[in-house]
Design a protein around this motif. Structure first.
Motif, short mmCIF file in Angstrom:
data_model
loop_
_atom_site.label_atom_id
_atom_site.label_comp_id
_atom_site.label_asym_id
_atom_site.label_seq_id
_atom_site.Cartn_x
_atom_site.Cartn_y
_atom_site.Cartn_z
N ARG A 43 0.83 -1.19 0.00
CA ARG A 43 0.00 0.00 0.00
C ARG A 43 0.86 1.25 0.00
N GLN A 44 0.22 2.39 -0.19
CA GLN A 44 0.94 3.66 -0.13
C GLN A 44 1.41 3.91 1.31
N PRO A 45 2.54 4.59 1.47
CA PRO A 45 2.97 4.95 2.83
C PRO A 45 2.08 6.02 3.42
N SER A 46 2.01 6.06 4.74
CA SER A 46 1.26 7.09 5.45
C SER A 46 2.25 8.10 6.04
N TYR A 47 1.83 9.33 6.16
CA TYR A 47 2.69 10.33 6.81
C TYR A 47 2.87 9.95 8.27
N VAL A 48 4.11 9.89 8.70
CA VAL A 48 4.40 9.59 10.10
C VAL A 48 5.20 10.72 10.74
N TYR A 49 6.03 11.41 9.96
CA TYR A 49 6.86 12.50 10.46
C TYR A 49 7.27 13.35 9.26
N TRP A 50 7.65 14.60 9.50
CA TRP A 50 7.97 15.51 8.41
C TRP A 50 6.83 15.62 7.41
N GLY A 51 5.60 15.47 7.91
CA GLY A 51 4.46 15.72 7.05
C GLY A 51 4.43 17.18 6.64
N ASN A 52 3.56 17.51 5.71
CA ASN A 52 3.53 18.88 5.22
C ASN A 52 3.14 19.86 6.32
N SER A 53 2.46 19.37 7.36
CA SER A 53 2.13 20.20 8.52
C SER A 53 2.12 19.30 9.75
N PRO A 54 2.69 19.76 10.88
CA PRO A 54 2.62 18.95 12.11
C PRO A 54 1.19 18.64 12.53
N ASP A 55 0.24 19.47 12.09
CA ASP A 55 -1.17 19.24 12.44
C ASP A 55 -1.74 17.99 11.78
N ASP A 56 -1.04 17.49 10.75
CA ASP A 56 -1.57 16.38 9.96
C ASP A 56 -1.03 15.02 10.38
N VAL A 57 -0.13 14.98 11.36
CA VAL A 57 0.48 13.71 11.75
C VAL A 57 0.34 13.48 13.25
N ALA A 58 0.30 12.22 13.63
CA ALA A 58 0.15 11.88 15.05
C ALA A 58 1.32 12.36 15.88
N HIS A 59 2.51 12.43 15.26
CA HIS A 59 3.71 12.86 15.98
C HIS A 59 3.98 14.35 15.81
N GLY A 60 2.92 15.12 15.52
CA GLY A 60 3.09 16.55 15.28
C GLY A 60 3.69 17.30 16.45
N ASP A 61 3.28 16.96 17.68
CA ASP A 61 3.84 17.65 18.85
C ASP A 61 5.33 17.34 19.01
N VAL A 62 5.71 16.13 18.66
CA VAL A 62 7.12 15.75 18.73
C VAL A 62 7.91 16.52 17.68
N GLN A 63 7.32 16.67 16.51
CA GLN A 63 7.98 17.42 15.44
C GLN A 63 8.17 18.88 15.84
N ARG A 64 7.18 19.46 16.49
CA ARG A 64 7.34 20.84 16.97
C ARG A 64 8.45 20.93 18.01
N TRP A 65 8.56 19.90 18.85
CA TRP A 65 9.62 19.90 19.87
C TRP A 65 10.99 19.90 19.21
N PHE A 66 11.12 19.19 18.09
CA PHE A 66 12.38 19.14 17.35
C PHE A 66 12.91 20.54 17.08
N TYR A 67 12.02 21.45 16.70
CA TYR A 67 12.44 22.80 16.33
C TYR A 67 12.87 23.63 17.54
N THR A 68 12.61 23.14 18.75
CA THR A 68 13.04 23.88 19.94
C THR A 68 14.48 23.54 20.33
N VAL A 69 15.05 22.50 19.73
CA VAL A 69 16.42 22.09 20.07
C VAL A 69 17.40 23.01 19.35
N ASP A 70 18.26 23.64 20.11
CA ASP A 70 19.24 24.57 19.54
C ASP A 70 20.55 23.83 19.28
#
Length: 336
Positions: A43-70
């Motif tokens: 089947r086609q893959p599903s968005y799991v991370y680095w989706g076009n928007s963090p709002d569209d993936v289950a791991h969106g909050d984790v993705q937003r946290w990534f951007y807080t790491v300096d």
């Protein structure tokens, strides 16, 4: 940094402990489940991370946290800005009448691009709709795939920030390379859509790269090609232009990975499995998403497995491929 020496990751497999504040953001669903680990149906893959928007993936909050790491390097912001400027630039206007693109025309264009450093490897495949992410419709018939080689000294510093910065440099080159190819096709009168990482975009590029003759899938879940080992990034261009197609290749890399444990032993979060697994109807090498991601996030990237891969050492890959081919030829002659 201890990772500056190839084969010596920043911390051992037994010392990495994810930060609690990051782990508190993880959803109940496993990323491996979303990826289709254990699924027997293709089947086609599903968005799991680095989706076009963090709002569209289950791991969106984790993705937003990534951007807080300096990462502590100004170059990260510089490269992000340079890449954004490339992506935001308008494409060449589409010529009114499509022109025939001969094999010689495309060979001349690609050789000029290789000579100029616009890309370091290129191939073409017929587009398979299963490569598009779930919910994405792609009507183009072909995909052009390009590779962009990391600087070995810089990527070998992974997971130190300098290694991540080199990844960002190549993503910036990848964006420019995809636009260069798309603009050339559009000047010939053919619709062309550039695609580039690190966001997932419309399609998964590794299967397309395999079909385009880029090499084979390695134990670490990334491509291995004799020229660059695993040390490169991808971008792509979708088009209907009837370009000459590349063919998949077999250098014996898959068999090599069966007997090699270098990336497996070097992976700090122990995310690389010793055996292939069933993923969306295909038995293949697979990296445990739930183990890999916390380390990746806390280091603004990783690339340890790419840097330590024996094929990634400059000059080693072609010699390994030749050795494996000679061994395969001898075995064929020995068979009755």
């Amino acid at each position: 940094h201890p990772a500056a020496q190839l084969g010596a990751p920043a911390m051992t497999r037994s010392t990495f402990k994810p930060r609690p504040e990051q782990m508190a953001l993880y959803p109940d669903v496993s990323g491996n489940t979303i990826n289709g680990l254990g699924d027997a149906e293709r089947r086609q893959p599903s968005y799991v991370y680095w989706g076009n928007s963090p709002d569209d993936v289950a791991h969106g909050d984790v993705q937003r946290w990534f951007y807080t790491v300096d990462p502590g390097l100004d170059g990260y912001g510089v490269e992000r800005a340079r890449r954004a400027a490339i992506i935001d630039a308008p494409l060449t206007p589409l010529a009114e009448t499509p022109q025939a693109v001969t094999e010689a025309d495309f060979a001349g264009f690609t050789q000029a691009g290789l000579n100029a450093g616009d890309f370091d490897k290129i191939g073409v495949a017929a587009f398979d709709p299963v490569w598009a992410f779930e919910g994405v419709e792609i009507g183009f018939k072909h995909v052009v795939v390009m590779g962009f080689h990391h600087d070995f000294e810089e990527i070998s510093k992974a997971p130190a920030p300098e290694g991540g910065l080199e990844v960002m440099r190549q993503y910036r080159r990848a964006a420019q390379g995809a636009i260069t190819v798309a603009n050339w096709l559009r000047a010939q009168g053919w619709e062309a859509e550039p695609l580039t990482g690190p966001m997932s975009g419309k399609m998964t590029m590794i299967p397309a790269a395999l079909a385009s003759g880029f090499g084979e899938l390695g134990k670490h879940g990334s491509l291995i090609t004799p020229e660059f080992g695993s040390s490169f990034r991808l971008s792509a261009v979708l088009t209907d232009c009837p370009l000459p197609l590349s063919a998949p290749v077999d250098h014996g890399i898959d068999d090599f990975c069966l007997n090699c444990r270098v990336c497996e032993d070097a992976c700090p979060p122990e995310a690389i499995a010793p055996d292939k697994q069933l993923v969306r109807g295909e038995v293949k090498w697979y990296v445990d998403f739930d183990k890999c991601l916390p380390f990746f996030n806390e280091h603004q990237g990783c690339a340890v497995c790419l840097a330590v891969c024996p094929w990634s050492r400059p000059g080693v890959g072609p010699r390994l491929a030749d050795k494996l081919e000679r061994r395969r030829s001898r075995k064929a002659l020995e068979q009755p």
